[in-house]
Design an enzyme around this catalytic site. Structure first.
Site, PDB file in Angstrom:
ATOM      1  N   SER A 107      59.068  35.883  90.820  1.00 29.04           N
ATOM      2  CA  SER A 107      60.049  36.683  91.478  1.00 29.04           C
ATOM      3  C   SER A 107      59.146  37.191  92.750  1.00 29.04           C
ATOM      4  CB  SER A 107      60.721  37.832  90.843  1.00 29.04           C
ATOM      5  OG  SER A 107      61.447  36.971  89.706  1.00 29.04           O
ATOM      6  N   ARG A 143      52.851  37.581  99.585  1.00 25.11           N
ATOM      7  CA  ARG A 143      52.272  38.890  99.444  1.00 25.11           C
ATOM      8  C   ARG A 143      52.558  39.464  98.073  1.00 25.11           C
ATOM      9  NH1 ARG A 143      56.335  41.181 102.434  1.00 25.11           N
ATOM     10  NH2 ARG A 143      55.794  40.476 104.451  1.00 25.11           N
ATOM     11  N   ASP A 189      63.999  34.660  91.287  1.00 25.73           N
ATOM     12  CA  ASP A 189      64.889  35.254  90.564  1.00 25.73           C
ATOM     13  C   ASP A 189      66.355  35.031  91.294  1.00 25.73           C
ATOM     14  OD1 ASP A 189      64.112  37.155  92.134  1.00 25.73           O
ATOM     15  OD2 ASP A 189      64.183  38.718  90.464  1.00 25.73           O
TER      16      ASP A 189
HETATM   17  C1  GLC Z   1      60.938  41.502  95.408  1.00 27.54           C
HETATM   18  C2  GLC Z   1      60.278  40.178  95.391  1.00 27.54           C
HETATM   19  C3  GLC Z   1      61.676  39.281  95.519  1.00 27.54           C
HETATM   20  C4  GLC Z   1      62.382  39.391  94.153  1.00 27.54           C
HETATM   21  C5  GLC Z   1      62.895  40.691  94.111  1.00 27.54           C
HETATM   22  C6  GLC Z   1      63.747  40.975  93.005  1.00 27.54           C
HETATM   23  O1  GLC Z   1      61.799  41.665  96.374  1.00 27.54           O
HETATM   24  O2  GLC Z   1      59.632  40.041  96.526  1.00 27.54           O
HETATM   25  O3  GLC Z   1      60.921  37.680  95.432  1.00 27.54           O
HETATM   26  O4  GLC Z   1      63.617  38.451  94.253  1.00 27.54           O
HETATM   27  O5  GLC Z   1      61.722  41.616  94.028  1.00 27.54           O
HETATM   28  O6  GLC Z   1      63.105  40.718  91.868  1.00 27.54           O
END
Ligand code: GLC
Length: 480
Positions: free
Chosen positions: A160, A175, A213
């Site tokens: 995620s 990042r 996610d």
């Molecule tokens: C952050 C991450 C993203 C993820 C979100 C929720 O924003 O960069 O990829 O979906 O958290 O977990």
């Protein structure tokens, strides 16, 4: 006209010396409909801009990634097979063994969660992947897959974080977000790194899909309810994904995709307004950002998501302490520690309907070793309402922007994440935000309905794996 009004009944009877400085917080945190609409308009333009600009470029910090996930269809509901899924989110590592049954929309799963230790989140790549491989090995010991002849079990990895993907089996980390700071991963493909750790421990699995996610949530909720058009997470971080027509994605123009092709876009909209054009930043937002691991990034996420709303409350309470208003004769040493408050504190406090705010007092005593007066706690409750309402209304802007961009007037949004699921009142506040932005007629039901969704990282990931495997099968059949 906005029907939004913040009702601070909680402050009735609280002495003036405790409430005299509160007006400034209303000015900072209350967002009227007109402001939400302006933010949403700008948000739509930024989503469109992100679709035109290619992958992981140095200027990315000011552009919303709008990452192409290469998930190109929704599940039919007839997917089947056994899959392992691994979910590395903000707080936990979750492993599931999912069996999708041939019967439409049915599945079984066994799961286990492991807390991701702080040291692992800020160590080296090898330490991180070894930790993951160790836990997977432990899981497989308890839940043998029974795989014959050492045939590797297909595994879907929910990672995620923002990744640049050239296909569904790989992804270069753009990042770290959400307080992760593992060295040696940014700019690298995470799949070979995970595979190397699995190989070191001889774990017979085959990584067939890497998903976000939000993608998992979209797939899992669409599997159950075909009216779902957006999958979103409101948890440690916040983000959303939706299915886009490839012809509307200029950065895909050289890929030779069919005219009617579609693909799920992971917006990574936590990065919205990193160039500070529109969001109503308060001094607390600036402080949270400047003291964060990566200042200048994820600015929208830092105003909205679960990881930061507790810190926001802490900074606000400290300010009122320093202005000579709150907790004057108390030792607030423990409250001075960064990130000492998490979203659960806010949710427990808002749910406490006892006259003496007993549950809230208990939280103060357990977490900070002091006991405020009931009137002080009422002031805190009021501040929590302001902070959480702002978060929910800003969250509504992102969802409204996706729907506006796609000209979707009516749909369901599948939302997962501990804060959405456990913070009572969040959903109603966000829905009111959507109503204010989209001007639904009075008395009309929620045309864009935020529905709790679970299992994005279990069944959603398994479905993504199944879709990925089918694609390979289809390609093989076409070639033969
Ligand atoms: C952050 C991450 C993203 C993820 C979100 C929720 O924003 O960069 O990829 O979906 O958290 O977990």
């Amino acid at each position: 006209m906005s029907s939004f009004r913040y009702r601070p009944e909680i402050l009735e009877g609280v002495p003036e010396h405790l409430t005299r400085n509160l007006k400034q917080f209303e000015d900072w945190f209350l967002l009227e409909a007109a402001e939400l609409k302006k933010i949403t308009e700008h948000f739509v333009k930024e989503l469109e801009k992100g679709l035109t600009i290619e992958g992981a470029v140095p200027s990315l910090d000011s552009i919303q990634p709008m990452n192409v996930t290469w998930v190109r269809s929704n599940p039919s509901g007839r997917e089947s097979g056994r899959f392992l899924t691994l979910d590395m989110g903000g707080t936990n590592l979750r492993i599931c063994d999912v069996t999708l049954s041939e019967q439409k929309r049915d599945f079984e799963q066994t799961q286990r969660k492991f807390k991701l230790p702080k040291e692992v989140k800020s160590g080296t790549a090898e330490e991180l992947w070894d930790f993951v491989a160790d836990r997977l090995q432990a899981f497989l010991k308890e839940n043998p897959t029974g795989s014959q002849d050492n045939i590797p079990v297909p595994l879907a990895f929910t990672f995620s974080f923002p990744v640049d993907q050239q296909n569904i089996r790989s992804g270069v980390l753009q990042r770290w977000t959400k307080k992760f700071n593992v060295s040696g991963v940014e700019g690298e493909d995470v799949v070979p790194q995970l595979e190397a750790a699995l190989a070191r421990k001889n774990i017979p699995v085959d990584v067939v899909a890497l998903i976000n996610d939000t993608t998992g949530t979209l797939i899992a909720s669409h599997y159950r309810d075909p009216h779902v058009k957006v999958g979103s997470i409101f948890s440690t971080g916040t983000n959303a994904a939706y299915m886009e027509e490839c012809r509307l994605v200029p950065k895909l123009k050289d890929y030779g995709l069919p005219e009617d092709a579609k693909v799920i876009i992971n917006t990574e909209y936590g990065a919205f307004d990193n160039d500070r054009q529109i969001l109503p930043f308060t001094p607390f937002d600036h402080q949270i950002d400047s003291e964060s691991l990566r200042p200048g990034t994820q600015l929208y996420e830092k105003m909205v998501s679960g990881l930061y709303i507790g810190e926001m409350l802490r900074l606000v309470m400290i300010k009122l302490h320093e202005e000579g208003i709150l907790f004057q004769d108390k030792d607030i040493t423990r409250l001075r520690q960064n990130y000492a408050i998490d979203a659960t504190f806010l949710s427990i406090a808002e749910m406490d309907i006892s006259e003496g705010l007993d549950a809230m007092r208990e939280e103060f005593e357990d977490d900070f070793s002091f006991s405020p007066t009931v009137d002080e706690m009422k002031v805190c409750r009021y501040l929590i309402g302001l902070i959480a309402t702002r978060a929910a209304r800003l969250y509504a802007c992102g969802i409204a922007a996706i729907c506006k961009k796609n000209n979707t007037k009516k749909c369901h949004v599948g939302v997962d994440g501990s804060v959405f699921n456990n913070y009572s009142g969040f959903k109603d506040r966000a829905s009111q935000g959507l109503r204010d932005i989209l001007d639904w007629p009075v008395g009309e039901i929620d045309l864009i309905a935020l529905n709790a969704s679970e299992d994005g990282s279990g069944v959603g990931a398994a479905l993504a794996a199944s879709l990925a495997l089918n694609k390979v099968e289809q390609i093989k059949t076409t070639i033969l």
